[in-house]
Design a protein around this motif. Structure first.
Motif, PDB file in Angstrom:
ATOM      1  N   ALA A 105       0.823  -1.210   0.000  1.00  0.00           N
ATOM      2  CA  ALA A 105       0.000   0.000   0.000  1.00  0.00           C
ATOM      3  C   ALA A 105       0.860   1.265   0.000  1.00  0.00           C
ATOM      4  O   ALA A 105       0.381   2.334  -0.363  1.00  0.00           O
ATOM      5  N   ALA A 106       2.115   1.137   0.392  1.00  0.00           N
ATOM      6  CA  ALA A 106       2.987   2.302   0.498  1.00  0.00           C
ATOM      7  C   ALA A 106       3.978   2.434  -0.653  1.00  0.00           C
ATOM      8  O   ALA A 106       4.582   3.489  -0.812  1.00  0.00           O
ATOM      9  N   GLU A 107       4.172   1.402  -1.442  1.00  0.00           N
ATOM     10  CA  GLU A 107       5.201   1.424  -2.471  1.00  0.00           C
ATOM     11  C   GLU A 107       4.601   1.407  -3.873  1.00  0.00           C
ATOM     12  O   GLU A 107       3.585   0.748  -4.111  1.00  0.00           O
ATOM     13  N   PRO A 108       5.248   2.084  -4.814  1.00  0.00           N
ATOM     14  CA  PRO A 108       4.731   2.075  -6.191  1.00  0.00           C
ATOM     15  C   PRO A 108       4.998   0.741  -6.884  1.00  0.00           C
ATOM     16  O   PRO A 108       5.977   0.058  -6.599  1.00  0.00           O
ATOM     17  N   PHE A 109       4.110   0.389  -7.790  1.00  0.00           N
ATOM     18  CA  PHE A 109       4.287  -0.784  -8.640  1.00  0.00           C
ATOM     19  C   PHE A 109       5.301  -0.418  -9.713  1.00  0.00           C
ATOM     20  O   PHE A 109       5.265   0.670 -10.273  1.00  0.00           O
ATOM     21  N   ASP A 110       6.223  -1.324 -10.001  1.00  0.00           N
ATOM     22  CA  ASP A 110       7.191  -1.105 -11.068  1.00  0.00           C
ATOM     23  C   ASP A 110       7.356  -2.426 -11.802  1.00  0.00           C
ATOM     24  O   ASP A 110       7.713  -3.428 -11.182  1.00  0.00           O
TER      25      ASP A 110
END
Length: 148
Positions: free
Chosen positions: A25-30
């Motif tokens: 929930a806190a990190e961007p998808f890459d």
């Protein structure tokens, strides 16, 4: 839904599934470095203490895109990585286990079992989100968490 983020673990004991859902929930998808497959492998590494296979990071964005288009290849790569991390297959996944799950609208996705009740609920990586959904398990692996 709040019960998926907490468990009856002893006070102060971390819950690996809840921690992972919060992380997603806190990190961007890459696609190349923080996709569903790598995120699930990283969870397994943290939960078990087994190192993630280094060759997975070399797949990059192109390799991840190829896996997304080829379910059989995705399953072979996931199987090899999880075998290297000493995770065995299971036909009865429980909370904390991982699987390749066919999710409506997403296709084959690497997921963590958030709940095994009522056919299972699966956590998948989104962009600064964890998506909780029901799906059809293609292949699942037991994740044996290390003892603190």
């Amino acid at each position: 839904m709040a019960g998926l983020l907490t468990t009856a673990a002893p006070i102060g004991a971390p819950d690996a599934v809840a921690a992972e859902i919060h992380r997603w929930a806190a990190e961007p998808f890459d696609l190349g470095d923080g996709n569903c497959g790598l995120s699930v492998i990283d969870y397994v590494a943290r939960a078990t203490g087994q190192p993630a296979p280094h060759w997975l990071r070399r797949l990059g964005r192109r390799g991840a895109a190829r896996l997304m288009r080829d379910d059989a290849r995705f399953e072979r790569v996931a199987s090899a990585a999880l075998a290297a991390m000493q995770c065995s297959g299971t036909d009865s996944p429980v909370r904390g286990d991982v699987a390749l799950v066919l999710l409506a609208g997403s296709g084959l996705t690497a997921c963590i079992c958030a709940s095994s009740a009522n056919g299972g609920l699966w956590a998948a990586r989104g962009d600064r989100a964890a998506v909780l959904a029901r799906g059809t398990v293609r292949k699942a692996w037991r994740v044996r968490c290390r003892r603190p």
